[in-house]
Design a protein around this motif. Sequence first.
Motif, PDB file in Angstrom:
ATOM      1  N   GLY A   1      34.390  23.660  54.348  1.00 57.68           N
ATOM      2  CA  GLY A   1      33.160  22.877  54.443  1.00 57.68           C
ATOM      3  C   GLY A   1      33.372  21.559  55.158  1.00 57.68           C
ATOM      4  O   GLY A   1      34.319  21.403  55.941  1.00 57.68           O
ATOM      5  N   TRP A   2      32.467  20.611  54.852  1.00 53.45           N
ATOM      6  CA  TRP A   2      32.507  19.293  55.494  1.00 53.45           C
ATOM      7  C   TRP A   2      32.454  18.199  54.444  1.00 53.45           C
ATOM      8  O   TRP A   2      31.619  18.223  53.546  1.00 53.45           O
ATOM      9  CB  TRP A   2      31.333  19.125  56.458  1.00 53.45           C
TER      10      TRP A   2
ATOM     11  N   ALA B   1      30.776  25.629  52.955  1.00 56.36           N
ATOM     12  CA  ALA B   1      30.239  26.440  54.058  1.00 56.36           C
ATOM     13  C   ALA B   1      28.975  27.174  53.635  1.00 56.36           C
ATOM     14  O   ALA B   1      28.054  27.366  54.432  1.00 56.36           O
ATOM     15  CB  ALA B   1      31.296  27.428  54.527  1.00 56.36           C
TER      16      ALA B   1
ATOM     17  N   SER C   1      25.340  26.117  54.506  1.00 61.49           N
ATOM     18  CA  SER C   1      24.692  26.385  55.794  1.00 61.49           C
ATOM     19  C   SER C   1      23.747  27.578  55.706  1.00 61.49           C
ATOM     20  O   SER C   1      22.955  27.811  56.630  1.00 61.49           O
ATOM     21  CB  SER C   1      25.744  26.638  56.876  1.00 61.49           C
ATOM     22  N   ARG C   2      23.816  28.312  54.584  1.00 58.05           N
ATOM     23  CA  ARG C   2      23.002  29.512  54.455  1.00 58.05           C
ATOM     24  C   ARG C   2      21.961  29.437  53.339  1.00 58.05           C
ATOM     25  O   ARG C   2      20.972  30.157  53.373  1.00 58.05           O
ATOM     26  CB  ARG C   2      23.910  30.726  54.219  1.00 58.05           C
TER      27      ARG C   2
END
Length: 276
Positions: free
Chosen positions: A12-13, A36, A39-40
Amino acid sequence: MERIEHRACFDGWQDVYRHESASLNCSMNFSVFLPALASRKKLPVLYWLSGLTCTEQNFTTKAGAQQYASRHGVIIVAPDTSPRGQQVADDMGYDLGKGAGFYVNATQKPWAAHYRMYDYVVTELPELIESEFPASEARSISGHSMGGHGAIVVALRNPGRYRSVSAFSPIVAPAQVPWGKKAFEAYLGPDRTAWRQYDACDLVRSAAEKLPLLVDQGAADEFLETQLKPHLLKASCEAVGHPLTLRLYPGFDHSYYFITTFIGNHIAFHAKALHG
């Protein structure tokens, strides 16, 4: 809102943002880890409140929480611990003023102009997170020391708002210990009845929701007997039948070595409640 840090971390970020806070009347930083999976779809959020002298960076860089948040599909948000800026009142000590907001709404001068961390944590920051990020309205809250105090108080005062609450080495009875007495006297004034709304041991006795409390405490913590006193929270919970899991760990102190050892357990605990 301005993104000032953006770093790849696990899948992830790890970001840091700065924004103008209406509650605190100053610019504030907060960190947010986005797995991550964010993002969905929208993910639940764990809010982390740090302790004295900390900023949003301490937990973000020391706890190693991102790997567990990524595994469990949980966003982590960690705000700063107080208002900041040249215009913000301060004290020369480490336990009052900047870095020591105690998660209260100050009523006394000169603190009242900016020190409204309770409103910031409970209302303003979640509204920002849920409007600007892929965050659902499922929330949990945790913290360390002063932040553990903040997490428990916020959860007890807002029934139905959080799915779970936990704390490392929390200040459970601030009205009875030096750190809390100093802060409450300055921020809230000498009337001790005003202190009760921010004291976990008082709040648990009349809590409208019996949200289970998870507290981890190091047995070698240098502040255990003078500032933390977890036995007082245990006694308050037992008196009214409030569920409490209090775990004492031999050899561990007040540092982030303790937090990083057991943060995975806490995130798994919160993830179960958030995804349940």
